[in-house]
Design an enzyme around this catalytic site. Structure first.
Site, PDB file in Angstrom:
ATOM      1  N   GLY A  89     -10.194  -5.147  -0.882  1.00 40.99           N
ATOM      2  CA  GLY A  89      -9.852  -5.069   0.526  1.00 40.99           C
ATOM      3  C   GLY A  89     -10.329  -3.792   1.184  1.00 40.99           C
ATOM      4  N   ASP A  90      -9.588  -3.346   2.172  1.00 44.89           N
ATOM      5  CA  ASP A  90      -9.985  -2.183   2.970  1.00 44.89           C
ATOM      6  C   ASP A  90      -9.798  -0.856   2.260  1.00 44.89           C
ATOM      7  OD1 ASP A  90      -7.081  -2.833   3.346  1.00 44.89           O
ATOM      8  OD2 ASP A  90      -7.122  -0.911   4.370  1.00 44.89           O
ATOM      9  N   THR A  97       0.812  -1.204   0.000  1.00 40.57           N
ATOM     10  CA  THR A  97       0.000   0.000   0.000  1.00 40.57           C
ATOM     11  C   THR A  97       0.850   1.261   0.000  1.00 40.57           C
ATOM     12  OG1 THR A  97      -1.683  -1.209   1.230  1.00 40.57           O
ATOM     13  CG2 THR A  97      -1.824   1.189   1.276  1.00 40.57           C
ATOM     14  N   GLY A 126      -1.861  -2.742   5.645  1.00 41.27           N
ATOM     15  CA  GLY A 126      -1.813  -3.970   6.419  1.00 41.27           C
ATOM     16  C   GLY A 126      -2.763  -5.008   5.864  1.00 41.27           C
ATOM     17  N   HIS A 127      -3.213  -5.915   6.720  1.00 40.35           N
ATOM     18  CA  HIS A 127      -4.119  -6.972   6.283  1.00 40.35           C
ATOM     19  C   HIS A 127      -5.525  -6.407   6.168  1.00 40.35           C
ATOM     20  CE1 HIS A 127      -6.466 -10.811   6.662  1.00 40.35           C
ATOM     21  NE2 HIS A 127      -5.645 -11.058   5.670  1.00 40.35           N
TER      22      HIS A 127
END
Length: 262
Positions: free
Chosen positions: A150-151, A120, A172-173
């Protein structure tokens, strides 16, 4: 990152070159941009052949009544806006290809790799009038399926900006970040009077204990206080404040350099 400028959004850009690849070896990018003055936001997800997905996200914010466009629809919108498509190979680096091949192994750790040399790109900014903004873009986590979102393009997860509180960009995850809406959680702690650094640590600690996820954030408030915090083994970060560049990679590192130096 803090950037003293008359326009926060003008300094928030990132390119897709070197993105994490999907399991089939393709580049699919997600991005978000948010203006803390109006809470306007634009996002794109699973876009291909776009060199700068953050700029496309900004066009979604400024030229449509929508918040997020995805996949084929986002690419069609890019075409309508005159955003040129680029060959996919121009977005794939030798390093990303190597990491893709290595991380097809069953015991690979995609989260730690993502927060190392690839993953990212996020930024937050505050201008001289106290306006804040955030932008985040990503290729996602390694070994991700085609079409995985994802986020990053989700408001409150990959980023959030509000002039009344501050701005946050996360990495991150993604699945773990979404479960705790990490960016908005950190700003909630700032609303309760915590500093950007303490609020960031509180949000990251909650995410780690609650859903066993690792992440990193850059956070700024309207007064220019900022923080770069992470629970992973490393996160490359930098902040420009007045005439000084601050930067680091590992826990506890904080180097400075004059921006006037050649």
């Amino acid at each position: 990152m803090q950037h003293q400028s008359s326009s926060c959004l003008s300094c928030l850009t990132s390119k897709g070159c070197g993105s994490v690849l999907t399991t089939s070896g393709n580049v699919e990018m997600d991005a978000i941009v948010m203006d803390g003055k109006t809470l306007a936001s634009g996002a794109v997800s699973a876009v291909r052949n776009i060199a700068n997905p953050v700029q496309l996200a900004r066009l979604v914010m400024e030229k449509t009544t929508h918040t997020c466009l995805t996949a084929h629809g986002a690419n069609q919108f890019a075409l309508a806006m005159g955003v040129p498509e680029v060959p996919q190979e121009s977005l794939i680096t030798e390093y990303s290809r190597m990491r893709w091949e290595k991380n097809l192994a069953p015991d690979a750790n995609p989260v730690e790799c993502q927060m190392g040399k690839m993953g990212t790109v996020g930024a937050v900014a505050v201008d001289i009038e106290g306006n804040v903004a955030c932008a985040t873009s990503t290729g996602g986590i390694l070994n991700k399926m085609e079409g995985r979102v994802g986020d990053t393009p989700c408001i409150g997860c990959g980023g959030f900006a509000d002039n009344q509180v501050g701005a946050v960009s996360t990495t991150g995850h993604g699945e773990a970040i979404m479960k705790v809406t990490l960016a908005r959680l950190i700003l909630f702690h700032m609303e309760q009077g915590q500093s950007p650094e303490v609020a960031s640590d509180m949000g990251l600690a909650y995410m780690k204990s609650r859903v066993q996820g690792l992440a990193g954030v850059v956070t700024v408030d309207p007064q220019g206080q900022w923080a770069a915090r992470f629970t992973s083994s490393q996160m490359a970060w930098a902040a420009a404040q007045k005439d000084t560049l601050h930067y680091g990679l590992y826990t506890g590192e904080h180097f400075t350099q004059s921006l006037d130096e050649p």
